[in-house]
Design an enzyme around this catalytic site. Structure first.
Site, PDB file in Angstrom:
ATOM      1  N   HIS A 167       3.149  -3.339   7.040  1.00  0.00           N
ATOM      2  CA  HIS A 167       2.143  -2.312   6.759  1.00  0.00           C
ATOM      3  C   HIS A 167       2.201  -1.216   7.813  1.00  0.00           C
ATOM      4  O   HIS A 167       2.927  -1.327   8.802  1.00  0.00           O
ATOM      5  CB  HIS A 167       0.737  -2.932   6.763  1.00  0.00           C
ATOM      6  CG  HIS A 167       0.455  -3.815   5.598  1.00  0.00           C
ATOM      7  ND1 HIS A 167      -0.392  -3.457   4.578  1.00  0.00           N
ATOM      8  CD2 HIS A 167       0.904  -5.060   5.291  1.00  0.00           C
ATOM      9  CE1 HIS A 167      -0.454  -4.432   3.683  1.00  0.00           C
ATOM     10  NE2 HIS A 167       0.329  -5.420   4.096  1.00  0.00           N
ATOM     11  N   GLU A 186       1.483   3.874   2.923  1.00  0.00           N
ATOM     12  CA  GLU A 186       1.911   3.440   4.258  1.00  0.00           C
ATOM     13  C   GLU A 186       3.430   3.559   4.380  1.00  0.00           C
ATOM     14  O   GLU A 186       4.171   2.577   4.497  1.00  0.00           O
ATOM     15  CB  GLU A 186       1.419   2.011   4.511  1.00  0.00           C
ATOM     16  CG  GLU A 186      -0.115   1.940   4.509  1.00  0.00           C
ATOM     17  CD  GLU A 186      -0.657   0.531   4.647  1.00  0.00           C
ATOM     18  OE1 GLU A 186       0.142  -0.427   4.784  1.00  0.00           O
ATOM     19  OE2 GLU A 186      -1.892   0.379   4.623  1.00  0.00           O
ATOM     20  N   GLU A 245       2.050  -4.721  11.448  1.00  0.00           N
ATOM     21  CA  GLU A 245       1.491  -3.367  11.372  1.00  0.00           C
ATOM     22  C   GLU A 245       2.244  -2.451  12.345  1.00  0.00           C
ATOM     23  O   GLU A 245       2.658  -2.885  13.429  1.00  0.00           O
ATOM     24  CB  GLU A 245       0.007  -3.381  11.754  1.00  0.00           C
ATOM     25  CG  GLU A 245      -0.882  -4.186  10.828  1.00  0.00           C
ATOM     26  CD  GLU A 245      -1.380  -3.379   9.643  1.00  0.00           C
ATOM     27  OE1 GLU A 245      -0.977  -2.201   9.516  1.00  0.00           O
ATOM     28  OE2 GLU A 245      -2.184  -3.914   8.864  1.00  0.00           O
ATOM     29  N   HIS A 268       0.864  -1.177   0.000  1.00  0.00           N
ATOM     30  CA  HIS A 268       0.000   0.000   0.000  1.00  0.00           C
ATOM     31  C   HIS A 268       0.905   1.234   0.000  1.00  0.00           C
ATOM     32  O   HIS A 268       1.590   1.506   0.984  1.00  0.00           O
ATOM     33  CB  HIS A 268      -0.919   0.002   1.220  1.00  0.00           C
ATOM     34  CG  HIS A 268      -1.942  -1.095   1.192  1.00  0.00           C
ATOM     35  ND1 HIS A 268      -2.393  -1.742   2.327  1.00  0.00           N
ATOM     36  CD2 HIS A 268      -2.612  -1.664   0.140  1.00  0.00           C
ATOM     37  CE1 HIS A 268      -3.275  -2.656   1.990  1.00  0.00           C
ATOM     38  NE2 HIS A 268      -3.434  -2.629   0.679  1.00  0.00           N
TER      39      HIS A 268
END
EC number: 3.4.17.24
Length: 291
Positions: free
Chosen positions: A125, A30, A198, A27
C-alpha cells in the site's frame, strides 16, 4: 525463462514448495505500491545472483493489481462497483469482487495443499500522512509466534535505508478485520506471516538525519528490490549466492569474433579511426555485473 545449472529445490517432484504471495494496488489511488511491486518483479526475474538463488528456493506468486477497474477509472480507493476491496476478504463475491475472490481461492487452495507451505503474504500500500516505508502486522496470543513475526521487518530495516522499524506496528483493530492481512493472519497457521507494507506518498528520513528525502519512482523500486533481497537473509541463503554459476570473462574470449586476433599482432591504427582496442574492451565487459 531463466535456467539454472543446478536443480530447483522447490521444483523437485514431491518437494514442499515454500510460497511468498504478494499483492498490490487494492486501493487504486496508491500508485507508489505499483512501483514497489515493479521493483520486486524486475529484481526477481533478473540474472542477479541473489535473484537466481531466491528462484531456486522460493515460489513467488504476485498479483500486482487487485483493483484494475478502479485504476482505469482513476478512483482513489474504490472499485468499479464502489467497494473498498480491502474490507471484503471475509466473503468476497465472484461477481462484485472478482479479483479478490480469485486470489482468495488460490490462497486457500495452496493452504490446503500438503505440498505447499504458504510462508508469507505481503499486501503493498501507500500512506498519505506517514513517512518512510513501514509494516503492519498482526497480534497473536502465542508470544513466540508474535516475536517471530518481527524478524522480517527488522531484517528489511537493515537492508533498506528508507524503511522504518520504529513506525512498524502490530494490531488487531476491529476496523481492519476485513483486510487481507487480518483475514489471512487468522486463517493461516503459525508458520505463515501476513503483513501490510506501507510506503509514504511523498518522502522518507534516513536514520541519523533530519532532512526529508522526496521519493522518486526509482526509490520506490529500490525498496521493492530490498524487500526481495531480505528473503535471502530471512532464509539464510547467503552462502548459496557464491555457488551460483557465473560466466567467467575467459569464456567470452573463446567465443570472440575473428577481428580480435589481428589486434594481438598489429596496432590499433590498422583499423579505421584507430578504434580497434576500444572494440576489444567492449567485448570483455564482465557479464557478472550485478543487476
Amino acid at each position: 525463462m531463466f535456467l539454472s545449472k543446478f536443480p530447483s529445490d522447490n521444483l523437485r517432484e514431491g518437494a514442499e514448495q515454500k510460497v511468498v504471495f504478494i499483492t498490490g494496488r487494492v486501493h487504486p489511488g496508491e500508485t507508489p505500491s505499483s512501483f514497489v511491486c515493479q521493483g520486486i518483479i524486475d529484481f526477481l526475474v533478473s540474472q542477479h545472483p541473489i535473484a537466481r538463488v531466491l528462484r531456486e528456493y522460493l515460489v513467488f506468486k504476485i498479483a500486482p493489481m487487485l483493483n484494475p477497474d478502479g485504476v482505469y477509472l482513476g478512483n482513489y480507493r474504490c472499485s468499479l462497483m464502489g467497494f473498498d476491496l480491502n474490507r471484503h476478504w471475509l466473503d468476497p463475491s465472484p461477481w462484485v469482487h472478482p479479483t479478490l475472490h480469485g486470489v482468495k481461492q488460490l490462497i486457500v487452495q495452496m493452504y490446503n495443499d500438503p505440498k505447499t507451505s504458504l510462508e508469507f503474504y505481503i499486501d503493498i500500500h501507500a500512506h498519505s500522512t506517514m513517512m518512510n516505508g513501514f509494516m503492519y502486522g498482526n497480534i497473536f496470543e502465542d508470544e513466540e509466534r508474535f516475536q517471530r513475526q518481527a524478524i522480517f521487518p527488522k531484517l528489511l530495516c537493515q537492508n533498506a535505508e528508507d524503511f522504518s522499524y520504529s513506525s512498524t506496528s502490530f494490531n488487531r483493530d476491529a476496523v481492519k478485520a476485513g483486510t487481507g492481512r487480518r483475514f489471512l493472519g487468522g486463517l493461516l497457521d503459525h508458520t505463515s506471516y501476513c503483513y501490510t507494507l506501507e510506503v509514504s506518498f511523498y518522502s522518507y528520513i534516513i536514520s541519523g538525519t533530519t532532512a526529508a528525502v522526496p521519493y522518486t519512482e526509482e526509490a520506490y523500486m529500490k525498496l521493492g528490490r530490498n524487500v526481495a533481497r531480505t528473503f535471502l537473509d530471512y532464509y539464510r541463503l547467503n552462502p548459496m549466492v557464491e555457488k551460483v554459476a557465473i560466466p567467467m570473462p575467459r569464456l567470452r574470449k573463446e567465443k570472440s569474433p575473428p577481428y580480435k586476433h589481428p589486434l594481438l599482432r598489429g596496432p590499433a591504427s590498422n583499423y579505421p579511426n584507430g578504434k580497434g582496442d576500444k572494440k576489444s574492451s567492449v567485448n570483455h565487459k564482465d557479464p557478472s555485473t550485478p543487476f
